[in-house]
Design an enzyme around this catalytic site. Structure first.
Site, PDB file in Angstrom:
ATOM      1  N   GLY A  30       0.744  -1.381   0.127  1.00 53.95           N
ATOM      2  CA  GLY A  30      -0.080   0.092   0.142  1.00 53.95           C
ATOM      3  C   GLY A  30       0.837   1.300  -0.045  1.00 53.95           C
ATOM      4  O   GLY A  30       1.857   1.253   0.516  1.00 53.95           O
ATOM      5  N   ASN A  38       3.763  -0.772   9.461  1.00 53.86           N
ATOM      6  CA  ASN A  38       2.776  -2.107   9.706  1.00 53.86           C
ATOM      7  C   ASN A  38       3.011  -2.874  10.869  1.00 53.86           C
ATOM      8  O   ASN A  38       1.898  -3.360  11.238  1.00 53.86           O
ATOM      9  CB  ASN A  38       3.136  -3.245   8.180  1.00 53.86           C
ATOM     10  CG  ASN A  38       2.643  -2.718   7.192  1.00 53.86           C
ATOM     11  OD1 ASN A  38       2.310  -3.625   6.111  1.00 53.86           O
ATOM     12  ND2 ASN A  38       2.209  -1.553   6.711  1.00 53.86           N
ATOM     13  N   ARG A 176       1.167   8.010   6.821  1.00 51.51           N
ATOM     14  CA  ARG A 176       1.230   7.150   5.672  1.00 51.51           C
ATOM     15  C   ARG A 176       1.310   8.304   4.359  1.00 51.51           C
ATOM     16  O   ARG A 176       1.895   7.645   3.434  1.00 51.51           O
ATOM     17  CB  ARG A 176       0.029   6.279   5.444  1.00 51.51           C
ATOM     18  CG  ARG A 176      -0.254   5.235   6.559  1.00 51.51           C
ATOM     19  CD  ARG A 176       0.791   4.194   5.997  1.00 51.51           C
ATOM     20  NE  ARG A 176       0.479   3.619   5.131  1.00 51.51           N
ATOM     21  CZ  ARG A 176       0.361   2.012   4.709  1.00 51.51           C
ATOM     22  NH1 ARG A 176       0.560   1.246   5.880  1.00 51.51           N
ATOM     23  NH2 ARG A 176      -0.044   1.302   3.469  1.00 51.51           N
ATOM     24  N   HIS A 243      -8.389  -5.469   6.165  1.00 52.22           N
ATOM     25  CA  HIS A 243      -7.129  -5.780   5.708  1.00 52.22           C
ATOM     26  C   HIS A 243      -5.911  -5.819   6.602  1.00 52.22           C
ATOM     27  O   HIS A 243      -5.100  -6.532   6.386  1.00 52.22           O
ATOM     28  CB  HIS A 243      -6.864  -5.025   4.271  1.00 52.22           C
ATOM     29  CG  HIS A 243      -5.776  -5.554   3.495  1.00 52.22           C
ATOM     30  ND1 HIS A 243      -5.838  -6.828   2.926  1.00 52.22           N
ATOM     31  CD2 HIS A 243      -4.721  -5.306   2.851  1.00 52.22           C
ATOM     32  CE1 HIS A 243      -4.648  -7.493   2.281  1.00 52.22           C
ATOM     33  NE2 HIS A 243      -3.935  -6.199   2.213  1.00 52.22           N
ATOM     34  N   TRP A 244      -5.913  -4.635   7.520  1.00 52.12           N
ATOM     35  CA  TRP A 244      -4.849  -4.626   8.428  1.00 52.12           C
ATOM     36  C   TRP A 244      -5.195  -5.207   9.448  1.00 52.12           C
ATOM     37  O   TRP A 244      -5.286  -4.810  10.729  1.00 52.12           O
ATOM     38  CB  TRP A 244      -4.358  -3.063   8.585  1.00 52.12           C
ATOM     39  CG  TRP A 244      -4.143  -2.224   7.574  1.00 52.12           C
ATOM     40  CD1 TRP A 244      -3.704  -3.070   6.348  1.00 52.12           C
ATOM     41  CD2 TRP A 244      -3.847  -0.976   7.223  1.00 52.12           C
ATOM     42  NE1 TRP A 244      -2.826  -1.953   5.412  1.00 52.12           N
ATOM     43  CE2 TRP A 244      -3.380  -0.730   6.178  1.00 52.12           C
ATOM     44  CE3 TRP A 244      -4.374   0.194   8.136  1.00 52.12           C
ATOM     45  CZ2 TRP A 244      -3.085   0.526   5.749  1.00 52.12           C
ATOM     46  CZ3 TRP A 244      -3.831   1.387   7.786  1.00 52.12           C
ATOM     47  CH2 TRP A 244      -3.459   1.440   6.383  1.00 52.12           C
TER      48      TRP A 244
END
Length: 271
Positions: A30, A38, A176, A243-244
């Site tokens: 990403g 992460n 991010r 997703h995370w």
């Protein structure tokens, strides 16, 4: 503290903390992703291990790859080279999304280097009917294609990664976004990640798949091909999670993975 090393044609950034049996942590693709963004929040739960957290080529502070080779294949070899340079013969691999695909490739090509695998909604194995792409991948590719991506585009992307959007904090979005501007990969869209499907049977390592039930980036429906292809694979599905997984359900993730790496069965396993 981030350190740098030269591995072949690539300069890799990595963090090396703790002592004990080694774990190599491999992040997703990403925008703005880095190893520590992460997994930084998970490392305290793995203090009895040596934790190597890598910025994969083209992300974070690592240099961009100059290769026509599929990205997964290229990254897997560079991570193996990094393990050698760090004196690590064999390690557990924990990877999410793209990083999960890199981990699988390492297990296929270098089984002697891999102990146990933990894969969170890994890439590299697509269903026959893709594209069209899931919503999360559409946003990821659109961000990569934009020469001057906006903070708003990053905010939309981050909110798609979590079921509980309160976890998409302004500070996380800022982190991010700023990281994505430092390392914005110049890649074809969609990138040439590579296809791992033909070699799934070569993964001999015990493998734990961890998936968010509501994942909109690598959907749970894509898990079946991997689960059927890897001989020693099990699946844990977490509800109310996208997703995370390692971020949104950190405490549960840390417990499940710790038990699995110790050789115990993860609770309430499906598969």
């Amino acid at each position: 503290m981030t350190s740098m090393m030269d591995v072949g044609d690539t300069r890799l950034a990595y963090t090396d903390v703790g002592t004990g049996s080694p774990i190599v942590w491999l992040h997703g693709s990403g925008p703005g992703a880095t190893g520590m963004s992460n997994f930084g929040g998970n490392l305290a739960a793995f203090g009895d291990h040596r934790n190597i957290v890598v910025d994969l080529p083209g992300w974070g502070r690592s240099t961009r790859p100059t290769t026509d080779e599929p990205l997964i294949f290229h990254a897997a070899e560079r991570v193996c080279d990094a393990m050698t340079a760090l004196g690590i013969e064999r390690a557990h691999l924990v990877g999410n999304s793209y990083g999960g695909a890199v981990a699988m490739r390492m297990a296929m090509r270098h089984p002697e280097r891999v102990d146990r695998l933990v894969l969170m909604a890994p890439g590299g194995v697509l269903p026959a009917d893709a594209p069209p792409w899931p919503k999360g991948l559409e946003h990821l590719f659109a961000y990569m294609a934009d020469e001057k991506p906006s903070r708003q585009a990053m905010a939309e992307f981050v909110r798609l990664m979590v079921f509980d959007e309160s976890l998409a904090t302004e500070s996380l979005i800022d982190e991010r976004y700023e990281s994505s501007l430092r390392a914005h990969p110049e890649l074809p869209i969609p990138p040439n990640f590579g296809d791992l499907t033909p070699d799934l049977h070569r993964v001999a390592a015990p493998t734990l798949l961890v998936w968010g039930r509501e994942d909109q980036t690598v959907p749970l429906a894509w898990a079946s091909k991997i689960l059927e292809g890897i001989p020693d694979a099990e699946l844990r599905v977490l509800p109310h999670c996208r997703h995370w997984v390692q971020y949104e359900r950190a405490d549960e993730f840390n417990h499940i993975v710790s038990e699995f790496l110790r050789g115990g069965a993860s609770a309430a396993v499906e598969g």
